[in-house]
Design an enzyme around this catalytic site. Structure first.
Site, PDB file in Angstrom:
ATOM      1  N   GLY A 115      74.216  38.441  -5.408  1.00 46.85           N
ATOM      2  CA  GLY A 115      73.015  38.136  -4.662  1.00 46.85           C
ATOM      3  C   GLY A 115      72.345  36.896  -5.220  1.00 46.85           C
ATOM      4  N   CYS A 116      71.517  36.256  -4.390  1.00 46.02           N
ATOM      5  CA  CYS A 116      70.857  35.017  -4.824  1.00 46.02           C
ATOM      6  C   CYS A 116      69.860  35.278  -5.949  1.00 46.02           C
ATOM      7  CB  CYS A 116      70.187  34.331  -3.643  1.00 46.02           C
ATOM      8  SG  CYS A 116      69.120  35.395  -2.649  1.00 46.02           S
ATOM      9  N   TYR A 117      68.996  36.277  -5.776  1.00 45.63           N
ATOM     10  CA  TYR A 117      68.031  36.602  -6.830  1.00 45.63           C
ATOM     11  C   TYR A 117      68.734  37.026  -8.126  1.00 45.63           C
ATOM     12  CZ  TYR A 117      64.227  36.732  -3.306  1.00 45.63           C
ATOM     13  OH  TYR A 117      63.307  36.427  -2.337  1.00 45.63           O
ATOM     14  N   THR A 119      71.599  36.189  -9.269  1.00 48.46           N
ATOM     15  CA  THR A 119      72.246  35.053  -9.919  1.00 48.46           C
ATOM     16  C   THR A 119      71.292  34.400 -10.915  1.00 48.46           C
ATOM     17  OG1 THR A 119      73.733  34.624  -8.057  1.00 48.46           O
ATOM     18  CG2 THR A 119      73.288  32.785  -9.542  1.00 48.46           C
ATOM     19  N   MET A 210      65.067  28.205  -4.135  1.00 48.31           N
ATOM     20  CA  MET A 210      64.670  29.450  -4.791  1.00 48.31           C
ATOM     21  C   MET A 210      64.261  29.209  -6.236  1.00 48.31           C
ATOM     22  SD  MET A 210      67.040  32.834  -5.293  1.00 48.31           S
ATOM     23  CE  MET A 210      66.578  33.510  -3.694  1.00 48.31           C
TER      24      MET A 210
END
Length: 315
Positions: A115-117, A119, A210
């Site tokens: 997931g992006c968060y 990472t 982000m």
């Protein structure tokens, strides 16, 4: 001989970004379904089993269904959903996460894209947990803000289309107010924490980009730890990384703000340690493109590793 690739769900946000990164590649043969065939199970089954690697850009249940359609042992998978992030038998597709992770991805039949968060959170926390700076039982907090593209087509429409039923004029909003989020489990697992982190995500009126932040009260940690020691540990963890970089003390101290869109269009992940020695506090910050290193760029990096080409190809 070229590698056959099928992107199941290529019309979605992540799928389109992956396709744009692969379209000019001459070492790959893209298998594509057009129009109604994209949702036809028999057509998808044929495409999946004809491919060498299938990249799933689907909701969780659809990703599980796609995996169930695999009938040939040679078919390898990169799944961009959350369906298999903590599943046994799947390799976590964050190559820089730990020594040997690159090799594990290269040999894997099943890779789950992070997931992006997570990472950003894992990149910041895991080395500190491994070095005993942050205890495994520590009450970790992760704060984050993402561009609205991270919410897929529905959220994109909400911010961009005045005619959308969910249209919003909000410039910023927090969410997951019930303190449950699908990314928490992988943060806890891959940071090796005893307790789920308190995760506070938010979304801003910008398409992509982000910032993930872990605040630390250094004075409360068991050992005498300062910002420079934390930075040294992170630099050591990612010294040989192509895509992950740790900002120097000089660069960090020169900053008065940080733009979440700064790395858009790249597969880079940059880590910052902002500290105040007098107060004994630090803000650990990860900067990335939620559609780059946080999704499609990372998927392409994993693909490159799996087929044995330079991991930066096309990135």
């Amino acid at each position: 001989m070229s590698t056959k690739i099928f992107i199941d769900g290529e019309a979605g946000t992540t799928g389109l970004q992956i396709r744009s990164r692969l379209d000019s590649r001459t070492d790959l043969e893209m298998i594509r379904l057009e129009g109604p065939a994209r949702k036809d199970e028999s057509a998808r089954r044929e495409a999946i089993n004809e491919s060498d690697i299938v990249i799933l850009c689907l909701p969780d249940e659809a990703a599980r269904e796609a995996v169930s359609l695999i009938a040939r042992d040679h078919v390898r998978v990169i799944d961009a959903s959350t369906a298999y992030r903590t599943a046994q038998g799947w390799v976590y597709g964050f190559p820089e996460m730990a020594p040997g992770q690159h090799r594990a991805i290269a040999a894997a039949q099943r890779v789950t894209n992070p997931g992006c968060y997570p990472t950003g959170a894992i990149a910041l926390l895991r080395p500190l947990v491994e070095h005993g700076i942050v205890p495994k039982g520590w009450p970790v907090t992760v704060n984050a803000v993402s561009g609205y593209s991270g919410g897929g087509k529905s959220l994109i429409a909400a911010f961009e289309d005045p005619a959308a039923s969910n249209h919003t004029t909000d410039n910023f909003r927090i969410y997951a107010l019930g303190l449950g989020h699908k990314h928490i489990a992988e943060m806890q697992l891959y940071c090796d924490l005893h307790h789920p982190p308190l995760f506070a995500p938010s979304v801003g009126r910008f398409a992509q980009g982000m910032i993930v932040e872990v605040p630390l009260q250094l004075w409360a940690l068991p050992g005498a730890t300062g910002p420079d020691e934390i930075r040294d540990i992170l630099e050591g963890a990612y010294r040989d990384s192509y895509f992950v970089e740790v900002a120097s003390r000089e660069e960090t101290e020169a900053l008065s703000s940080l733009d979440p869109e700064r790395l858009n269009g790249t597969n880079r992940l940059k880590l910052f340690v902002f500290g105040n020695e007098e107060l004994g506090q630090a803000r650990l910050v990860a900067l990335l493109d939620n559609l780059g290193k946080g999704a499609s760029g990372q998927a392409v990096q994993n693909l490159n590793i799996m087929i044995g080409v330079d991991e930066a190809t096309g990135l």
